[in-house]
Enzyme design. Structure first.
Site, PDB file in Angstrom:
ATOM      1  N   ASP A 565       0.822  -1.208   0.000  1.00 24.05           N
ATOM      2  CA  ASP A 565       0.000   0.000   0.000  1.00 24.05           C
ATOM      3  C   ASP A 565       0.858   1.262   0.000  1.00 24.05           C
ATOM      4  O   ASP A 565       0.700   2.159  -0.829  1.00 24.05           O
ATOM      5  CB  ASP A 565      -0.915  -0.042   1.241  1.00 24.05           C
ATOM      6  CG  ASP A 565      -1.767   1.196   1.430  1.00 24.05           C
ATOM      7  OD1 ASP A 565      -1.233   2.313   1.418  1.00 24.05           O
ATOM      8  OD2 ASP A 565      -2.982   1.043   1.645  1.00 24.05           O
ATOM      9  N   ILE A 594      -5.056   2.282   0.510  1.00 23.82           N
ATOM     10  CA  ILE A 594      -5.108   1.690  -0.829  1.00 23.82           C
ATOM     11  C   ILE A 594      -5.316   0.184  -0.757  1.00 23.82           C
ATOM     12  O   ILE A 594      -5.981  -0.404  -1.619  1.00 23.82           O
ATOM     13  CB  ILE A 594      -3.831   2.030  -1.617  1.00 23.82           C
ATOM     14  CG1 ILE A 594      -3.779   3.536  -1.904  1.00 23.82           C
ATOM     15  CG2 ILE A 594      -3.745   1.236  -2.915  1.00 23.82           C
ATOM     16  CD1 ILE A 594      -2.507   3.996  -2.593  1.00 23.82           C
ATOM     17  N   ASP A 595      -4.771  -0.462   0.266  1.00 22.64           N
ATOM     18  CA  ASP A 595      -4.904  -1.917   0.398  1.00 22.64           C
ATOM     19  C   ASP A 595      -6.352  -2.373   0.297  1.00 22.64           C
ATOM     20  O   ASP A 595      -6.687  -3.276  -0.469  1.00 22.64           O
ATOM     21  CB  ASP A 595      -4.355  -2.369   1.751  1.00 22.64           C
ATOM     22  CG  ASP A 595      -2.903  -2.809   1.663  1.00 22.64           C
ATOM     23  OD1 ASP A 595      -2.479  -3.238   0.584  1.00 22.64           O
ATOM     24  OD2 ASP A 595      -2.206  -2.723   2.683  1.00 22.64           O
ATOM     25  N   VAL A 596      -7.218  -1.772   1.103  1.00 20.99           N
ATOM     26  CA  VAL A 596      -8.619  -2.210   1.126  1.00 20.99           C
ATOM     27  C   VAL A 596      -9.277  -1.945  -0.221  1.00 20.99           C
ATOM     28  O   VAL A 596     -10.001  -2.792  -0.756  1.00 20.99           O
ATOM     29  CB  VAL A 596      -9.390  -1.532   2.272  1.00 20.99           C
ATOM     30  CG1 VAL A 596     -10.868  -1.928   2.223  1.00 20.99           C
ATOM     31  CG2 VAL A 596      -8.792  -1.905   3.624  1.00 20.99           C
TER      32      VAL A 596
END
Length: 833
Positions: A565, A594-596
């Site tokens: 991320d 950003i990961d999710v």
């Protein structure tokens, strides 16, 4: 229905979408469907798009755009004609607006039960307090606590609130909205009928910021970063929160921070928590042998700290290092990085499998070689702006990669010239199960983004088996703490896929699965023999969903570079904007920003592959990447063309908004956010105390409003402004929003969708601790069921049951455990102390 479709076309070929959306969320959701091959007809009001930005043109690429006045009989008649020919309707107005126009879901679906209708309001229609307010992006962010919980740096600097121009709520909601539409179409293809879906932006934002509202009872001290410990120290001793940027850098873990290079640019290293990455970093820098000789502690991350030998209280493989070791390692790494320029280091690190990236601005990213070659960025010939560089697909299929690499511009049409053959109304479908009942997912991912794919799909009834290695790759902070959210609703198996027996068992599991999720680069997967092409040759009907950092529809020079991320933030310009410059970059405030979103994009890709398989009988490789997701959260700025205005969006630590009418203000007793525009000046002037606002010069408005607002309490201004239908909200705290909407799991009283916010208190969690997590309530189908997931099991807890279900005998399972092919646990405790 399937017989009438082009079975060999693009993923969504034959699907017609009517897009009434404005600003970001609605148009972005419809753009994602267009990018996957749907025909999208976008409807603007007289005067064109409400959002006067080149970004609006980007979000409407690939669509046919018409102008209709829905307040006239002719405009309403044309809208109804188009809807009668459509499969999907998308709108993002306040609840009730479409119904008032005669275009609400109940009306247009009265004889079209096969229609999928997506609403993207700011707040839930069931939220009596907030449903009617003007829910601009910042209003939603303020209500969720986004601006009041902006990260550890801002706490130590005593900067609250902090504004960010990133439209996180719209980004999360648009991807979830697009994914839900495709899943509803998949369910319809199986005979399940259409659906009415609501995805409130505020609910989506809370799911996107899940790791910031998460609370674990008796959180062990070992998992606190040195910044968290410094906050605790200052609070305990009554010391001021007055840290400087330079001081904050020295509180960062050496494997999770920026370093200056020979060319003066910064490179961001994100290699903590992994069993191999810190060692790779130190070997690349020529520091490994030296630090080992000095006694750099290396202990098993899943032992309790009390069981680690020595008095260091830390381990290289377990984030974070102690402050003393962090100081020592960082000092040597600083010196080493000064020996080469930043881009040379980036190439060396990427080619050697160590995650690091050079900090860039968004403009630099838009002109970088990798995203252009990988088709993360595309060039579109826009009718108004000419050759325009834009963000590319958020999700794509391998079979459609070439088509996804090119985009037609928006086409402006006149009302009435679009052919619209009415679709025959389908009989109402029965049943109220989940869209994915009977679907089986094999999850081979780790950390946050990858696991989010399956956890997002599990709520719709999919069964998920998660495989982790016998010897953990990630430390407990990543695998357990973060896993408590994305590991819900899954069974857990620990197995060594490098062994022959492990590979044979994997083959049985792939035979069992409909979808296999992986988060790794092509090079990493090929090295393990897990590349999708190889597996699909043996399992042609299985869908392989692959998520990585730098991937695009085509390959670029960084496609095989590992990343997380934070690195996607660094390369796409998020950190430079949030910190104010390339010299003072900061990770965006929230864990998993950003990961999710990347996980949600992976779920969208998997949904498109499922829909295509239902129509063609063929599996596919579904793809998404963190950099693609990082571009979406910057949609208002992620474009360039000749003559573009400067990249001067709000940035830095001190910014409180985007201008005097759209920013945070202090009242006499606290903060609130005003979300108004030039068109609102007349309404603002009717508010007591603001009568002179229309005569105040634009550059004097901020001082004028500060003076007026400081005289009265927040509640007064909220009531007065809302009476004039002006957007505003108190700057709420995320933990207070969570605590106000918690329901204990054991109470049996959890009722999803009763309002905007839902949180679950897992009071019988297998960790033995009380764990508070956001509920899966962002996607709200009217007909399909949503499953509330069980807590994440202890890793390995389901291994015997899973293997038995695959046909292994008790003796065979015992042998696999004895040989180290399978493990039943990583350690005795769920969460090491």
């Amino acid at each position: 229905m399937a017989e009438q479709r082009d079975r060999d076309g693009r993923p969504l070929s034959g699907v017609r979408v009517i897009d009434f959306g404005q600003y970001v969320a609605g148009p972005a959701a419809a753009m994602m469907l267009a990018d996957l091959g749907a025909e999208v007809i976008h409807i603007d009001p007289p005067g064109g798009p409400r959002w006067k930005s080149p970004a609006a043109a980007m979000l409407n690429r690939g669509k046919t755009c018409i102008t209709l006045d829905l307040k006239t009989g002719a405009g309403l008649s044309e809208a109804r004609r188009l809807i009668a020919s459509a499969d999907v309707v998308i709108e993002n107005f306040r609840p009730g607006v479409m119904a008032q126009l005669g275009l609400g879901a109940g009306t247009v679906r009265s004889d079209r039960s096969d229609l999928v209708y997506l609403s993207l309001p700011g707040f839930a229609s069931s939220d009596a307090e907030r449903a009617g307010i003007r829910a601009w992006e910042a209003v939603v962010a303020a209500a969720c606590g986004q601006y009041s919980d902006m990260g550890l740096n801002r706490v130590l600097m005593a900067i609250e609130p902090s504004f960010s121009p990133l439209p996180l709520a719209s980004a999360y909601a648009s991807v979830l909205g697009a994914a839900s539409v495709v899943l509803a179409l998949y369910n319809r293809e199986k005979g399940g009928g259409g659906d009415v879906i609501e995805v409130p932006l505020a609910s989506a934002l809370m799911e996107g910021l899940a790791y910031n509202s998460q609370q674990v009872e008796a959180y062990p001290e070992r998992y606190k970063s040195n910044r968290e410990k410094e906050i605790d120290r200052r609070r305990a001793n009554g010391l001021a929160m007055n840290a400087t940027y330079a001081e904050l850098q020295e509180l960062l873990d050496p494997f999770y921070r920026n370093y200056a290079c020979a060319d003066g640019r910064q490179i961001y290293v994100v290699s903590a928590s992994h069993t191999a990455h810190p060692e790779r970093v130190l070997k690349i820098l020529g520091l490994w042998d030296r630090l080992i000789e000095e006694g750099l502690p290396r202990h098993y991350a899943y032992d309790d700290v009390a069981d680690w030998p020595g008095e260091d209280g830390c381990s290289l493989s377990s984030y974070p290092l102690s402050q003393a070791w962090a100081d020592r390692v960082s000092s040597l790494m600083k010196e080493a990085f000064l020996s080469r320029p930043s881009f040379e280091w980036e190439k060396i690190f990427g080619e050697n499998g160590a995650p690091a990236a050079v900090q860039r601005t968004t403009r630099e990213w838009l002109h970088a070689e990798h995203p252009v070659r990988a088709r993360l960025l595309i060039d579109v010939d826009d009718p108004d702006y000419g050759r325009m560089r834009q963000l590319g697909n958020l999700a794509w299929l391998a079979s459609d990669a070439d088509a996804a690499s090119e985009k037609p511009p928006r086409r402006v049409a006149e009302p009435g010239e679009i052919a619209a053959e009415p679709k025959a109304g389908a009989p109402a479908a029965s049943g109220s199960g989940g869209w994915l009942d009977g679907i089986k997912i094999l999850d081979l991912t780790n950390v946050i983004a990858g696991p989010t794919i399956a956890s997002t799909l599990a709520r719709f009834g999919a069964k998920v088996i998660s495989i982790d290695p016998v010897r953990p790759t990630m430390d407990p902070w990543n695998a357990i703490i973060f896993g408590m959210h994305a590991g819900r609703g899954k069974q857990s198996l620990l197995m060594d896929l490098k062994t022959n027996k492990g590979r044979r068992a994997l083959g049985r599991l792939v035979d069992w699965a409909d979808i296999v999720t992986v988060n790794a680069t092509d090079r990493q997967l090929a090295g393990l023999g897990l590349d999708p092409e190889n597996l699909r040759a043996r399992h042609p009907d299985v869908i392989f969903c692959q998520l990585d950092c730098y991937g695009g529809p085509q390959r670029g020079p960084h496609s095989d570079f590992p990343g997380y991320d934070d690195l996607a933030q660094a390369v796409t310009g998020v950190m430079a904007r949030f910190g104010g410059s390339l010299d003072t970059p900061e990770e965006h405030a929230h864990f998993g920003t950003i990961d999710v979103l990347g996980g949600f994009c992976g779920a969208l890709a998997a949904a498109a592959a499922l829909y295509r398989r239902e129509r063609t009988g063929r599996g596919d490789v579904a793809r998404a990447s963190l950099c693609a997701a990082g571009q979406l959260i910057q949609a208002p700025f992620m474009f360039d063309f000749e003559g573009r205005a400067p990249f001067d969006e709000p940035s830095g630590r001190s910014v409180k908004g985007a201008g005097p009418l759209y920013r945070a203000y202090t009242a006499s007793d606290g903060w609130f956010f005003l979300a108004a525009f030039e068109d609102d000046l007349e309404a603002l002037a009717t508010v007591e105390g603001l009568g002179a606002i229309e005569s105040v010069a634009p550059d004097a408005r901020e001082a004028y409003l500060e003076g007026v607002f400081s005289a009265r309490p927040v509640a007064h201004w909220i009531a007065a402004l809302r009476a004039g239908d002006i957007g505003c909200h108190t700057l709420d705290q995320m933990h207070e929003v969570r605590d106000a909407h918690l329901v204990e799991e054991s109470s049996g009283l959890l009722e999803l969708n009763a309002g905007t916010f839902d949180f679950i208190r897992h009071d019988k969690h297998p960790s033995g601790r009380v764990v508070d997590l956001v509920a899966p309530n962002a996607i709200r189908p009217e007909r399909a069921a949503i499953t509330v997931p069980e807590p994440m099991p202890k890793p390995g807890a389901d291994g015997r049951a899973i293997l038995s279900g695959l046909g292994y005998s008790a003796g065979e399972i015992d042998a696999m455990i004895e040989e180290g092919v399978v493990a039943e646990k990583w350690c005795d405790k769920y969460l090491p102390e």
